[in-house]
Design a protein around this motif. Structure first.
Motif, short mmCIF file in Angstrom:
data_model
loop_
_atom_site.label_atom_id
_atom_site.label_comp_id
_atom_site.label_asym_id
_atom_site.label_seq_id
_atom_site.Cartn_x
_atom_site.Cartn_y
_atom_site.Cartn_z
N SER A 165 9.55 37.40 -33.97
CA SER A 165 10.84 38.02 -33.64
C SER A 165 11.23 39.01 -34.72
O SER A 165 10.90 38.84 -35.90
CB SER A 165 11.93 36.96 -33.50
N ALA A 166 11.94 40.05 -34.31
CA ALA A 166 12.44 41.04 -35.25
C ALA A 166 13.88 41.37 -34.91
O ALA A 166 14.32 41.22 -33.76
CB ALA A 166 11.58 42.29 -35.20
N PHE A 167 14.59 41.78 -35.94
CA PHE A 167 16.03 42.06 -35.82
C PHE A 167 16.32 43.36 -36.57
O PHE A 167 15.72 43.62 -37.62
CB PHE A 167 16.84 40.93 -36.46
N THR A 168 17.25 44.12 -36.06
CA THR A 168 17.65 45.34 -36.75
C THR A 168 18.36 44.99 -38.05
O THR A 168 18.71 43.83 -38.29
CB THR A 168 18.62 46.17 -35.90
N GLU A 169 18.61 46.00 -38.85
CA GLU A 169 19.36 45.79 -40.09
C GLU A 169 20.78 45.34 -39.79
O GLU A 169 21.45 44.79 -40.66
CB GLU A 169 19.36 47.06 -40.94
N ALA A 170 21.25 45.56 -38.57
CA ALA A 170 22.57 45.09 -38.16
C ALA A 170 22.50 43.71 -37.51
O ALA A 170 23.50 43.20 -37.02
CB ALA A 170 23.21 46.09 -37.19
N GLY A 171 21.31 43.11 -37.49
CA GLY A 171 21.16 41.74 -37.00
C GLY A 171 20.85 41.59 -35.52
O GLY A 171 20.72 40.48 -35.03
N ALA A 172 20.70 42.69 -34.79
CA ALA A 172 20.45 42.61 -33.35
C ALA A 172 18.98 42.32 -33.08
O ALA A 172 18.09 42.87 -33.73
CB ALA A 172 20.85 43.91 -32.67
N VAL A 173 18.72 41.47 -32.09
CA VAL A 173 17.35 41.14 -31.71
C VAL A 173 16.66 42.37 -31.14
O VAL A 173 17.20 43.05 -30.28
CB VAL A 173 17.34 40.02 -30.62
N ILE A 174 15.44 42.65 -31.63
CA ILE A 174 14.64 43.72 -31.03
C ILE A 174 13.30 43.20 -30.53
O ILE A 174 12.59 43.89 -29.82
CB ILE A 174 14.43 44.91 -32.01
N ASN A 175 12.92 41.99 -30.95
CA ASN A 175 11.68 41.36 -30.45
C ASN A 175 11.97 39.89 -30.17
O ASN A 175 12.52 39.20 -31.04
CB ASN A 175 10.56 41.42 -31.50
#
Ligand code: FES
Length: 140
Positions: A107-117
């Motif tokens: 899983s990955a998250f943006t620097e703002a904490g939003a899920v991207i993976n």
């Protein structure tokens, strides 16, 4: 003395032993807490200390108080919960990719904490940061 005899001698049954030995079997907080971020966060890191020196470099990060604190490639400070929202695995910060990453299932998250993976499907808890001299405050 066989196993059954030994357990009887110390006042335990095999069932009791099984319960004790499995007490640590459940998914747990070995990496620092639940899949939600800590609440009531308010602590300060002294950036003049050697232990916090990684935060003097763009892309550097560390974990403290179950919070992952990072310095972006642009030189700003950001802070999110340390644990992945999927299964509580400690995240890493990948400054060049500008995201937080979980090595457990990807899983990955943006620097703002939003899920991207996925498989995580819930955003990270994000904390405020402020800098005053060498004092970096992280707070809810
Ligand atoms: S624990 Fe992070 S993706 Fe599964």
């Amino acid at each position: 003395m066989d196993r059954k005899g030994f357990l009887a001698a110390i006042g335990m049954s095999a069932a009791t032993l099984t319960v004790i030995s499995c007490a640590g079997c459940a998914k747990s907080s070995s990496s620092g807490g639940a899949t939600t971020g800590p609440t009531g966060v308010d602590f300060t890191l002294d950036l003049s200390l050697a232990g916090n020196a990684t935060l003097l470099n763009n892309g550097g990060y560390l974990a403290s108080n179950n919070v992952l604190v990072a310095r972006t490639t642009a030189g700003t400070y950001i802070a999110v919960q340390q644990s992945c929202t999927h299964e509580n695995y400690p995240l890493v910060y990948q400054g060049n990719s500008r995201h937080f990453y979980c090595n457990n299932h990807g899983s990955a998250f943006t620097e703002a904490g939003a899920v991207i993976n996925s498989p995580a499907n819930r955003n990270l808890t994000v904390y405020n940061t402020s800098i005053s001299g060498s004092a970096l405050r992280i707070y809810s």
